[in-house]
Design a protein around this motif. Structure first.
Motif, PDB file in Angstrom:
ATOM      1  N   SER A 136     -26.274   3.026  29.709  1.00  0.00           N
ATOM      2  CA  SER A 136     -26.131   2.258  30.936  1.00  0.00           C
ATOM      3  C   SER A 136     -26.992   2.854  32.043  1.00  0.00           C
ATOM      4  O   SER A 136     -27.052   4.072  32.219  1.00  0.00           O
ATOM      5  N   ALA A 137     -27.636   1.979  32.803  1.00  0.00           N
ATOM      6  CA  ALA A 137     -28.450   2.411  33.936  1.00  0.00           C
ATOM      7  C   ALA A 137     -27.684   2.260  35.242  1.00  0.00           C
ATOM      8  O   ALA A 137     -28.240   2.468  36.323  1.00  0.00           O
ATOM      9  N   GLY A 138     -26.415   1.913  35.163  1.00  0.00           N
ATOM     10  CA  GLY A 138     -25.608   1.737  36.363  1.00  0.00           C
ATOM     11  C   GLY A 138     -25.112   0.316  36.490  1.00  0.00           C
ATOM     12  O   GLY A 138     -25.520  -0.590  35.741  1.00  0.00           O
ATOM     13  N   ARG A 139     -24.225   0.097  37.422  1.00  0.00           N
ATOM     14  CA  ARG A 139     -23.669  -1.236  37.630  1.00  0.00           C
ATOM     15  C   ARG A 139     -24.768  -2.223  38.005  1.00  0.00           C
ATOM     16  O   ARG A 139     -25.676  -1.928  38.774  1.00  0.00           O
ATOM     17  N   ARG A 140     -24.662  -3.406  37.399  1.00  0.00           N
ATOM     18  CA  ARG A 140     -25.591  -4.512  37.652  1.00  0.00           C
ATOM     19  C   ARG A 140     -27.013  -4.206  37.208  1.00  0.00           C
ATOM     20  O   ARG A 140     -27.954  -4.894  37.611  1.00  0.00           O
ATOM     21  N   GLN A 141     -27.156  -3.181  36.407  1.00  0.00           N
ATOM     22  CA  GLN A 141     -28.462  -2.837  35.861  1.00  0.00           C
ATOM     23  C   GLN A 141     -28.443  -3.027  34.347  1.00  0.00           C
ATOM     24  O   GLN A 141     -27.436  -2.735  33.698  1.00  0.00           O
ATOM     25  N   PRO A 142     -29.519  -3.531  33.771  1.00  0.00           N
ATOM     26  CA  PRO A 142     -29.551  -3.685  32.306  1.00  0.00           C
ATOM     27  C   PRO A 142     -29.522  -2.326  31.613  1.00  0.00           C
ATOM     28  O   PRO A 142     -30.046  -1.342  32.139  1.00  0.00           O
ATOM     29  N   SER A 143     -28.899  -2.278  30.445  1.00  0.00           N
ATOM     30  CA  SER A 143     -28.870  -1.038  29.675  1.00  0.00           C
ATOM     31  C   SER A 143     -30.276  -0.665  29.224  1.00  0.00           C
ATOM     32  O   SER A 143     -31.140  -1.529  29.029  1.00  0.00           O
ATOM     33  N   ILE A 144     -30.487   0.622  29.052  1.00  0.00           N
ATOM     34  CA  ILE A 144     -31.791   1.128  28.618  1.00  0.00           C
ATOM     35  C   ILE A 144     -31.721   1.445  27.125  1.00  0.00           C
ATOM     36  O   ILE A 144     -30.971   2.335  26.714  1.00  0.00           O
ATOM     37  N   PRO A 145     -32.474   0.734  26.297  1.00  0.00           N
ATOM     38  CA  PRO A 145     -32.451   1.029  24.859  1.00  0.00           C
ATOM     39  C   PRO A 145     -33.145   2.354  24.558  1.00  0.00           C
ATOM     40  O   PRO A 145     -34.232   2.617  25.064  1.00  0.00           O
ATOM     41  N   VAL A 146     -32.502   3.174  23.754  1.00  0.00           N
ATOM     42  CA  VAL A 146     -33.069   4.469  23.380  1.00  0.00           C
ATOM     43  C   VAL A 146     -33.431   4.494  21.899  1.00  0.00           C
ATOM     44  O   VAL A 146     -34.507   4.953  21.516  1.00  0.00           O
ATOM     45  N   LEU A 147     -32.546   4.002  21.049  1.00  0.00           N
ATOM     46  CA  LEU A 147     -32.837   3.834  19.625  1.00  0.00           C
ATOM     47  C   LEU A 147     -32.887   2.330  19.342  1.00  0.00           C
ATOM     48  O   LEU A 147     -31.939   1.607  19.645  1.00  0.00           O
ATOM     49  N   ARG A 148     -33.971   1.876  18.729  1.00  0.00           N
ATOM     50  CA  ARG A 148     -34.221   0.440  18.632  1.00  0.00           C
ATOM     51  C   ARG A 148     -34.143  -0.105  17.211  1.00  0.00           C
ATOM     52  O   ARG A 148     -34.641  -1.191  16.941  1.00  0.00           O
ATOM     53  N   GLY A 149     -33.536   0.641  16.320  1.00  0.00           N
ATOM     54  CA  GLY A 149     -33.426   0.167  14.941  1.00  0.00           C
ATOM     55  C   GLY A 149     -34.048   1.146  13.963  1.00  0.00           C
ATOM     56  O   GLY A 149     -35.070   0.851  13.330  1.00  0.00           O
ATOM     57  N   ILE A 150     -33.425   2.304  13.825  1.00  0.00           N
ATOM     58  CA  ILE A 150     -33.957   3.373  12.975  1.00  0.00           C
ATOM     59  C   ILE A 150     -33.207   3.425  11.656  1.00  0.00           C
ATOM     60  O   ILE A 150     -31.976   3.387  11.627  1.00  0.00           O
ATOM     61  N   SER A 151     -33.962   3.505  10.574  1.00  0.00           N
ATOM     62  CA  SER A 151     -33.383   3.671   9.242  1.00  0.00           C
ATOM     63  C   SER A 151     -33.998   4.909   8.600  1.00  0.00           C
ATOM     64  O   SER A 151     -35.220   5.101   8.650  1.00  0.00           O
ATOM     65  N   LEU A 152     -33.147   5.741   8.003  1.00  0.00           N
ATOM     66  CA  LEU A 152     -33.641   6.961   7.361  1.00  0.00           C
ATOM     67  C   LEU A 152     -32.588   7.500   6.400  1.00  0.00           C
ATOM     68  O   LEU A 152     -31.427   7.099   6.435  1.00  0.00           O
ATOM     69  N   GLU A 153     -33.032   8.410   5.552  1.00  0.00           N
ATOM     70  CA  GLU A 153     -32.134   9.125   4.646  1.00  0.00           C
ATOM     71  C   GLU A 153     -32.520  10.590   4.621  1.00  0.00           C
ATOM     72  O   GLU A 153     -33.698  10.935   4.765  1.00  0.00           O
ATOM     73  N   VAL A 154     -31.525  11.447   4.451  1.00  0.00           N
ATOM     74  CA  VAL A 154     -31.745  12.883   4.281  1.00  0.00           C
ATOM     75  C   VAL A 154     -30.982  13.303   3.032  1.00  0.00           C
ATOM     76  O   VAL A 154     -29.771  13.081   2.946  1.00  0.00           O
ATOM     77  N   HIS A 155     -31.693  13.904   2.091  1.00  0.00           N
ATOM     78  CA  HIS A 155     -31.093  14.280   0.817  1.00  0.00           C
ATOM     79  C   HIS A 155     -30.839  15.780   0.726  1.00  0.00           C
ATOM     80  O   HIS A 155     -31.393  16.570   1.496  1.00  0.00           O
ATOM     81  N   ALA A 156     -30.006  16.151  -0.203  1.00  0.00           N
ATOM     82  CA  ALA A 156     -29.678  17.559  -0.427  1.00  0.00           C
ATOM     83  C   ALA A 156     -30.945  18.361  -0.690  1.00  0.00           C
ATOM     84  O   ALA A 156     -31.832  17.923  -1.423  1.00  0.00           O
ATOM     85  N   GLY A 157     -31.026  19.535  -0.081  1.00  0.00           N
ATOM     86  CA  GLY A 157     -32.164  20.415  -0.278  1.00  0.00           C
ATOM     87  C   GLY A 157     -33.344  20.135   0.626  1.00  0.00           C
ATOM     88  O   GLY A 157     -34.352  20.841   0.553  1.00  0.00           O
ATOM     89  N   GLU A 158     -33.234  19.136   1.496  1.00  0.00           N
ATOM     90  CA  GLU A 158     -34.332  18.776   2.387  1.00  0.00           C
ATOM     91  C   GLU A 158     -34.187  19.393   3.772  1.00  0.00           C
ATOM     92  O   GLU A 158     -33.087  19.539   4.284  1.00  0.00           O
ATOM     93  N   MET A 159     -35.334  19.700   4.358  1.00  0.00           N
ATOM     94  CA  MET A 159     -35.408  19.967   5.794  1.00  0.00           C
ATOM     95  C   MET A 159     -36.266  18.859   6.388  1.00  0.00           C
ATOM     96  O   MET A 159     -37.401  18.646   5.966  1.00  0.00           O
ATOM     97  N   VAL A 160     -35.696  18.143   7.345  1.00  0.00           N
ATOM     98  CA  VAL A 160     -36.384  17.019   7.987  1.00  0.00           C
ATOM     99  C   VAL A 160     -36.543  17.318   9.467  1.00  0.00           C
ATOM    100  O   VAL A 160     -35.558  17.629  10.148  1.00  0.00           O
ATOM    101  N   SER A 161     -37.777  17.247   9.971  1.00  0.00           N
ATOM    102  CA  SER A 161     -38.047  17.462  11.382  1.00  0.00           C
ATOM    103  C   SER A 161     -38.271  16.123  12.078  1.00  0.00           C
ATOM    104  O   SER A 161     -38.836  15.191  11.494  1.00  0.00           O
ATOM    105  N   VAL A 162     -37.843  16.069  13.340  1.00  0.00           N
ATOM    106  CA  VAL A 162     -38.043  14.881  14.169  1.00  0.00           C
ATOM    107  C   VAL A 162     -38.826  15.313  15.404  1.00  0.00           C
ATOM    108  O   VAL A 162     -38.397  16.219  16.129  1.00  0.00           O
ATOM    109  N   VAL A 163     -39.981  14.689  15.624  1.00  0.00           N
ATOM    110  CA  VAL A 163     -40.830  15.029  16.760  1.00  0.00           C
ATOM    111  C   VAL A 163     -41.124  13.784  17.583  1.00  0.00           C
ATOM    112  O   VAL A 163     -40.929  12.661  17.127  1.00  0.00           O
ATOM    113  N   GLY A 164     -41.624  14.007  18.794  1.00  0.00           N
ATOM    114  CA  GLY A 164     -41.965  12.902  19.680  1.00  0.00           C
ATOM    115  C   GLY A 164     -41.853  13.359  21.120  1.00  0.00           C
ATOM    116  O   GLY A 164     -41.320  14.423  21.406  1.00  0.00           O
ATOM    117  N   PRO A 165     -42.354  12.553  22.044  1.00  0.00           N
ATOM    118  CA  PRO A 165     -42.327  12.943  23.456  1.00  0.00           C
ATOM    119  C   PRO A 165     -40.924  12.886  24.027  1.00  0.00           C
ATOM    120  O   PRO A 165     -40.017  12.291  23.439  1.00  0.00           O
TER     121      PRO A 165
END
Length: 245
Positions: free
Chosen positions: A16-45
């Motif tokens: 929420s961005a506050g009353r009477r303000q539209p919500s701010i989307p942060v995650l827009r539809g992410i699909s992923l899997e993490v399996h046993a024995g894996e190390m997965v890194s997530v990067v980005g600004p």
């Protein structure tokens, strides 16, 4: 391939961005899997949704739409108590802030999660975890008598002593010097073995390249996925996505 430890489908989250303000989307539809024995890194600004993704995958933050299964259990279908029990028994967390109890010694901090879970903790597990992070001689010291790097290693020993199925780490080396950061990354890398996995959020592209897979986020979406990349490949992928690491 075995059933993933973590599975997300079309994961969406807004704030929420506050009353009477539209919500701010942060995650827009992410699909992923993490399996046993894996190390997965997530990067980005900053603002790409890295930490929010981590918190939603681990059950620390509710999501708006889509699904997350952690160890085969859909998080949105769990009660607050059931979710807390799942995290307590199967999940480890390492954050940039160490979250140590100031009045407890390093050994007592490492043993605390098992005590809270009313689980008997073998002294050898606690001492072994402290030895693994090179802090045997600091076991009786309280956090105020430890450096930042030592406190972070206590936080990792606390996770190692519990043998969680999956570890979520959010910028665990952000405030550490190069040598200590490399040591912490090595411990996380070793933890992602056998039946256990690690999901790491980081701005450090060299740290990210220690993982088996790297996910490049921008604007709440996965723009690239790299398998066992070199640091240069991670940098190139981030640059192509228009991100600034």
């Amino acid at each position: 391939m075995n059933t993933p430890l973590v599975s997300a489908q079309n994961l969406q989250k807004s704030f929420s961005a506050g009353r009477r303000q539209p919500s701010i989307p942060v995650l827009r539809g992410i699909s992923l899997e993490v399996h046993a024995g894996e190390m997965v890194s997530v990067v980005g600004p900053s603002g790409s949704g890295k930490s929010t993704l981590l918190y939603c995958l681990s059950g620390l933050e509710p999501y708006d739409a889509g699904s997350v299964e952690l160890l085969g259990r859909e998080l949105s279908g769990l009660s607050r108590g059931g979710l807390a029990e799942l995290r307590r028994d199967h999940v480890g967390f390492v954050f940039q802030s160490y979250n140590l109890i100031p009045s407890l010694s390093a050994r007592e901090n490492v043993a605390l999660p098992a005590r809270l879970a009313r689980r008997r903790t073998a002294k050898r597990d606690v001492d072994g975890a402290l030895a693994a992070v090179g802090l045997t001689d600091r076991a009786r010291h309280r956090p105020s008598a430890l450096s930042g790097g030592q406190q972070q290693r206590v936080a990792i020993a606390r996770v190692l002593a519990m043998y969680p199925d999956i570890v979520f780490a959010d910028e665990p080396t952000g405030s550490l010097d190069t040598a200590t950061g490399a040591s912490v990354l090595g411990l996380l890398r070793d933890a992602a073995s056998g039946p256990r996995s690690v999901v790491l959020v980081t701005h450090d592209l060299e740290a990210a390249a220690r993982a088996d897979r790297v996910l490049v986020l921008r604007d709440g979406l996965i723009h690239a996925e790299l398998q066992s990349p070199a640091p240069e490949q991670v940098f190139d992928a981030v640059s192509l996505a228009g991100a600034v690491a």
